[in-house]
Scaffold this motif. Structure first.
Motif, PDB file in Angstrom:
ATOM      1  N   LEU A  50       2.199   2.486  -3.540  1.00 51.25           N
ATOM      2  CA  LEU A  50       1.454   2.632  -4.497  1.00 51.25           C
ATOM      3  C   LEU A  50       1.324   4.064  -5.181  1.00 51.25           C
ATOM      4  CD1 LEU A  50      -2.053   1.338  -2.932  1.00 51.25           C
ATOM      5  CD2 LEU A  50      -0.920   0.147  -4.852  1.00 51.25           C
ATOM      6  N   THR A  90      -4.959   5.565   0.425  1.00 51.33           N
ATOM      7  CA  THR A  90      -4.496   4.387   0.694  1.00 51.33           C
ATOM      8  C   THR A  90      -3.081   4.280   1.240  1.00 51.33           C
ATOM      9  OG1 THR A  90      -5.986   3.498  -0.846  1.00 51.33           O
ATOM     10  CG2 THR A  90      -4.201   1.952   0.099  1.00 51.33           C
ATOM     11  N   GLU A 150      -2.727   8.357  -7.856  1.00 47.72           N
ATOM     12  CA  GLU A 150      -3.984   7.606  -7.881  1.00 47.72           C
ATOM     13  C   GLU A 150      -4.405   7.127  -6.343  1.00 47.72           C
ATOM     14  OE1 GLU A 150      -5.373   3.795 -10.529  1.00 47.72           O
ATOM     15  OE2 GLU A 150      -3.501   4.405 -10.815  1.00 47.72           O
ATOM     16  N   TYR A 151      -3.693   6.616  -5.557  1.00 45.52           N
ATOM     17  CA  TYR A 151      -3.956   6.102  -4.316  1.00 45.52           C
ATOM     18  C   TYR A 151      -3.460   7.101  -3.027  1.00 45.52           C
ATOM     19  CZ  TYR A 151      -4.851   2.151  -7.067  1.00 45.52           C
ATOM     20  OH  TYR A 151      -5.513   1.276  -7.966  1.00 45.52           O
ATOM     21  N   TRP A 157       0.743  -1.323  -0.176  1.00 47.83           N
ATOM     22  CA  TRP A 157      -0.112   0.175  -0.014  1.00 47.83           C
ATOM     23  C   TRP A 157       0.785   1.411  -0.121  1.00 47.83           C
ATOM     24  CZ3 TRP A 157      -5.017  -0.267   3.698  1.00 47.83           C
ATOM     25  CH2 TRP A 157      -5.791  -1.358   3.313  1.00 47.83           C
TER      26      TRP A 157
END
Length: 237
Positions: A190, A198, A194-195, A187
């Motif tokens: 990432l 998270t 985009e994340y 995570w």
């Protein structure tokens, strides 16, 4: 020469529906639903499949009975009436009930599937009925009692089932700690555009406790139920 007296053989407990269900639960816990056959159960009980059919008509009935036995055990710690007894508040009673079901699914992962498979059967109705009674005690208006009880039930079954599925998945290859470390690292790495969220909570995944997070989420739902309810409407006759 004195003759030795032969000790009487110990008599086994007669075959009963309760013994069959207990053996089925043990078999399901150790090997999963796919291993539950009447032949395997007969070997465990040292009897013939025909004797089992005398008490249980088929696998579906047996799975339902096993699920009901486990869920019924969680009801023993639930307080369905709080008024005037000095017992738990409705919120605390719901927490106790929810955690009991969560722990039952964790200990018997096959239960989650069975509860979702037969929503009209007694195991699921036991949980829904008790949740509904506590929702009524909270003073939730009658028109929204079904929604409140359903939201609680869906949360309990959803999180409990997902937790059991996660446990089955990572325990086959690695420990929970190792699994969470690997996932949290993934995570954290990432794509930041985009994340972003998270990535930002990856460290919380690494250190979280499943039961604590479960209860925290349950409290969010209970807070919403009690905060946004209108004055109690009279229950229609």
């Amino acid at each position: 020469m004195a003759t030795r007296r032969r000790r009487p053989e110990r008599r086994e407990e007669p075959l009963s529906r309760r013994r069959i269900v207990e053996a089925a639960i043990a078999l399901l816990d150790s090997a999963g639903e796919g291993a539950l056959t009447f032949r395997a159960l007969a070997e465990r009980l040292a009897t013939g499949p025909g004797a089992i059919y005398w008490h249980v008509t088929g696998k579906d009935e047996l799975l339902n009975a096993a699920t009901d036995a486990v869920i019924a055990a969680t009801m023993t710690t639930d307080t369905t009436s709080t008024a005037g007894t000095g017992a738990a508040t409705p919120q605390e009673a719901i927490r106790t009930l929810a955690l009991g079901v969560f722990d039952a699914i964790d200990a018997h992962p096959w239960i989650g599937t069975q509860l979702a498979r037969a929503p009209s059967q007694s195991p699921l109705l036991r949980v829904f009925e008790h949740l509904g009674r506590h929702v009524q005690t909270l003073g939730v208006p009658h028109p929204t009692q079904f929604t409140a009880a359903s939201a609680l039930l869906n949360y309990i079954l959803g999180v409990g089932g997902q937790n059991a599925a996660n446990a089955r998945g990572h325990h086959q290859h690695t420990s929970r700690t190792e699994f969470l470390n690997i996932t949290a690292t993934a995570w954290a790495n990432l794509d930041a555009d985009e994340y972003p969220f998270t990535r930002n909570v990856a460290h919380q995944l690494r250190d979280h406790d499943d039961r604590t997070e479960f209860l925290a989420g349950l409290d969010l739902i209970l807070t919403g139920i009690t905060t946004h309810q209108n004055p109690t409407d009279p229950t229609p006759p």
